[in-house]
Design a protein around this motif. Structure first.
Motif: not given
Length: 430
Positions: A330, A335-340, A343, A419
């Motif tokens: 990561w 930005s994808h790391c920021e959302s995933e 979780q 994901h």
């Protein structure tokens, strides 16, 4: 015997003539001591030599003939400077601020010319269309209108024409970039797939060292749409002869492209082709085969020694004991790391209760950004702080962030989720 001695002397003289030096100067306040010189093969950087500074100057001696892109990388501060070689001495001076490169001054003729050419081409491609549109709103007899007209005239006259005999690499790069990759290319002269195949087949060795190969291959794939990708690739590889060094380099690049764009069907097809080749395999293709073998399902995930790990006393990945491990590559700027990753954080205690360890390996370059981000992540974190120059990239075949792997207690790969949702689904936590 005399002829042999004469031949040896001629070869020695040629070797000395072919050698050139890359000199990089920095101010005294620049703290780095080590620097690494790289050449280029397709899209892969090839290490030439490592040197230490003497009075904030690095002198790299290149032992042979080379025309193409090069770079010097400073691993301690993650600074990098790129330049070209036309088999002549390179001389670069860096302006440093807060131990980061602020400006680059190219002191040798070749790189100074290339820099001016690139600057002019970028302005012509990006700024000239905007200025032409703005001109419609200003009269030529106004001060701004006159200045605008003068700048449009100057940029319109910017030419990439270079004497190929005097500057073979600059001429090669500019000519082929303009033909195959420039946004300002004449629509009436739109290149076809056949044009690209001919270029890849007949081009000289500067193709591999120019940085043009991968974007031209992407343009080749895009030019045919999605109707018959395999047919287009087969046509290209048949023409190049996949057993040849160029054929293998192109095959390696295509496998990486399919991997990066999640085109799994095509990656599998051409990776299998590469594995089944009976000829001598080039270093370039061998690297691709190795990095893919490292992360195949069922393979033992290569061990890695931690640099400055957080939330663990383990010295390496294999030292971490757990029933299962989630490896995530990561970056704090992803930005994808920021959302995933939040979780994962929400289910961290549930995972920990099942003796499942999360190990985050960051492709960050900025220590402050990385440190601030991992403060919220209670799992094991580590980073080389070298971005895409990290050893992780080739070892674990990483093309994007986040990238996930799930390992069993023996560090064998048992799942490769796309994901975070797939990760949680695998552990029945979704």
């Amino acid at each position: 015997m005399k002829k042999i001695y004469i031949l040896s002397a001629v070869l020695a003289a040629f070797s000395l003539q072919a050698q050139f030096t890359v000199t990089v100067q920095t101010p005294a306040e620049f703290k780095d001591k080590d620097a690494i010189l790289y050449t280029l093969n397709g899209s892969k950087d090839i290490i030439v030599t490592k040197e230490q500074s003497k009075n904030n100057t690095w002198n790299f001696k290149y032992p042979g003939h080379y025309m193409g892109m090069m770079k010097v990388y400073f691993p301690t501060s993650n600074n990098m400077v790129t330049f070209i070689s036309e088999n002549k001495n390179v001389d670069i001076k860096l302006d440093i601020q807060n131990n980061k490169i602020k400006e680059v001054e190219y002191l040798d003729e070749v790189n100074n010319l290339m820099n001016r050419q690139q600057d002019g081409s970028q302005k012509k491609e990006l700024i000239l269309p905007a200025l032409t549109q703005i001109k419609e709103y200003y009269k030529d007899n106004t001060e701004f209108g006159k200045a605008l007209k003068e700048e449009i005239g100057r940029l319109s006259g910017t030419s990439n024409a270079i004497d190929a005999a005097q500057h073979p690499f600059i001429s090669y790069y500019n000519t082929n970039y303009s033909k195959f990759l420039s946004n300002s290319a004449d629509p009436a002269k739109k290149v076809t797939q056949d044009d690209i195949v001919n270029f890849l087949d007949k081009s000289n060795d500067m193709l591999e060292s120019s940085s043009l190969l991968r974007p031209v291959l992407v343009a080749y794939l895009n030019s045919g749409g999605n109707t018959n990708v395999a047919g287009a690739v087969d046509t290209l590889l048949d023409r190049l002869k996949v057993e040849t060094p160029r054929g293998q380099t192109v095959l390696s690049e295509l496998i990486d492209i399919f991997d990066a764009y999640d085109m799994d069907e095509f990656k599998t097809k051409y990776l299998t082709l590469a594995k089944n080749l009976k000829c001598t395999i080039t270093d370039r293709l061998a690297t691709t085969l190795k990095s893919n073998a490292n992360v195949e399902m069922g393979a033992a995930f290569p061990n890695i020694k931690f640099q400055s790990p957080a939330n663990t006393s383990a010295k390496s990945l294999y030292d971490v004991k757990a029933d299962k491990k989630i490896i995530v590559f990561w970056s704090s700027t992803c930005s994808h790391c920021e959302s995933e990753l939040p979780q994962l954080l929400a289910k961290y205690n549930d995972l920990k209760a099942k003796n499942i360890q999360i190990i985050g390996l960051s492709l960050d370059t900025d220590k402050n950004s990385y440190t601030q981000k991992i403060a919220a992540f209670p799992w094991i974190n580590d980073s080389e702080l070298r971005g895409w120059n990290s050893s992780y990239v080739d070892t674990y075949n990483v093309h994007a962030t986040p990238t996930y792997f799930i390992l069993d207690a023996n560090n064998k790969i048992i799942n490769k989720p796309d994901h975070v949702g797939n990760v949680l689904e695998y552990f029945k936590l979704k």
